[in-house]
Design a protein around this motif. Structure first.
Motif, mmCIF file in Angstrom:
data_model
loop_
_atom_site.group_PDB
_atom_site.id
_atom_site.type_symbol
_atom_site.label_atom_id
_atom_site.label_comp_id
_atom_site.label_asym_id
_atom_site.label_seq_id
_atom_site.Cartn_x
_atom_site.Cartn_y
_atom_site.Cartn_z
ATOM 1 N N GLN A 189 0.830 -1.206 0.000
ATOM 2 C CA GLN A 189 0.000 0.000 0.000
ATOM 3 C C GLN A 189 0.866 1.258 0.000
ATOM 4 O O GLN A 189 0.587 2.207 -0.747
ATOM 5 N N ASP A 199 -7.600 7.744 -3.004
ATOM 6 C CA ASP A 199 -8.984 7.361 -3.282
ATOM 7 C C ASP A 199 -9.116 6.403 -4.463
ATOM 8 O O ASP A 199 -10.240 6.011 -4.812
ATOM 9 N N VAL A 218 -12.585 -0.971 -2.096
ATOM 10 C CA VAL A 218 -12.311 0.070 -1.107
ATOM 11 C C VAL A 218 -11.312 1.065 -1.695
ATOM 12 O O VAL A 218 -10.636 0.773 -2.685
ATOM 13 N N SER A 221 -6.333 3.723 0.264
ATOM 14 C CA SER A 221 -5.903 4.022 1.632
ATOM 15 C C SER A 221 -6.420 3.009 2.656
ATOM 16 O O SER A 221 -5.922 2.948 3.784
ATOM 17 N N GLU A 222 -7.419 2.193 2.266
ATOM 18 C CA GLU A 222 -7.985 1.201 3.187
ATOM 19 C C GLU A 222 -7.593 -0.236 2.829
ATOM 20 O O GLU A 222 -8.065 -1.193 3.446
ATOM 21 N N THR A 225 -6.007 -2.094 5.758
ATOM 22 C CA THR A 225 -6.961 -2.247 6.862
ATOM 23 C C THR A 225 -7.918 -3.404 6.610
ATOM 24 O O THR A 225 -8.163 -4.236 7.495
ATOM 25 N N VAL A 226 -8.466 -3.474 5.399
ATOM 26 C CA VAL A 226 -9.402 -4.552 5.052
ATOM 27 C C VAL A 226 -8.693 -5.913 5.086
ATOM 28 O O VAL A 226 -9.219 -6.897 5.607
ATOM 29 N N ARG A 229 -8.095 -6.812 8.744
ATOM 30 C CA ARG A 229 -9.359 -7.063 9.446
ATOM 31 C C ARG A 229 -9.930 -8.427 9.082
ATOM 32 O O ARG A 229 -10.461 -9.151 9.929
#
Length: 267
Positions: A189, A199, A218, A221-222, A225-226, A229
């Motif tokens: 990332q 974005d 997504v 930037s996420e 995180t995904v 998670r």
């Protein structure tokens, strides 16, 4: 009337003793090529990467075929099996996930088979990036937006050449399909965000073509995180592309004002 087993055994007699390196596609049995289906139904021996190829793909295998999983085997164990079976006049299917041309480790296999004078054939399969695009219902090459697709991975235990580091490839801002990188998603990332907007849409695709497939779309930037998670550590593909949320665009190919060899312009 012949039984199914007798019919399959008779069909197998026409299959020459050789190693057939077959692309299993992303996991959906319906996405096997017709040639792959025929070979699976005819082969005497099936060696398949059982950690990457779902078992439903073996439903068409002959009942008397020898089926060998290779997830726990090294190349030094797999190659003698293939060579011995072919020298015993048997046909062998080496079933790989996806398409053999991508991250399948067939390079060393075909070199060894050639050195042993064992005949072999490579049968292509659908790759995960193609299946992902189909699931997402997108075209990854949109006119005037993006016309290039990059298939790559980030350095891990297998290093990529310095000229192919992810940050360098990201500079093209093409549709980028990232394989084998979930364990290093934070680094991936960060490298991507050196050139892509935060974005930029990313499709996080887990076990595409399997019965338990999942897809999350997504912002870049996420992405990490995904992944963290959902505890995605393997069998995950990332598709990073502005084409995932592209506005209306039109190719010139079917435009009435565009002429080519088979059609005159109507403009």
């Amino acid at each position: 009337m012949k039984t199914l087993a007798e019919t399959q055994q008779q069909a197998s007699a026409a299959l020459a003793p050789a190693v057939y390196i077959v692309g299993a596609g992303p996991g959906d049995p319906d996405l096997l090529t017709i040639k792959a289906q025929k070979l699976l139904a005819q082969a005497d021996v099936i060696l398949f990467a059982d950690s990457l190829v779902p078992k439903p793909l073996l439903q068409m295998v002959r009942p008397d075929a020898e089926v060998i999983g290779t997830a726990n085997k090294t190349l030094e164990e797999i190659l003698p099996l293939m060579i011995e079976r072919v020298r015993s006049h048997q046909s062998v299917v080496r079933l790989h996930s996806g398409d053999p041309s991508l991250y399948s480790a067939i390079h060393e296999q075909i070199q060894a088979l050639a050195s042993a004078e064992i005949p072999f054939e490579v049968i292509p399969g659908i790759s995960a990036f193609q299946a992902a695009a189909a699931r997402l219902q997108v075209e990854l090459t949109v006119p005037e937006l993006v016309q290039t697709i990059i298939l790559t991975r980030i350095s891990g235990r297998t290093q990529v050449p310095p000229s192919e580091e992810l940050a360098s490839l990201a500079a093209h801002r093409a549709s980028l399909c990232l394989y084998l990188s979930a364990r290093h998603v934070e680094s991936a990332q960060a490298a991507l965000m050196e050139h892509y907007d935060p974005d930029t849409p990313v499709a996080v695709c887990f076990r595409i073509g399997w019965s338990d497939e999942k897809i999350w779309v997504v912002p870049l930037s996420e992405m990490a995180t995904v992944t963290e998670r959902e505890n995605l550590i393997r069998t995950t593909l990332y598709v990073i592309s502005p084409a995932l949320t592209a506005a209306k665009a039109r190719s010139r190919l079917y435009n009435p004002e565009h002429s080519h060899l088979f059609r005159r312009s109507q403009g």
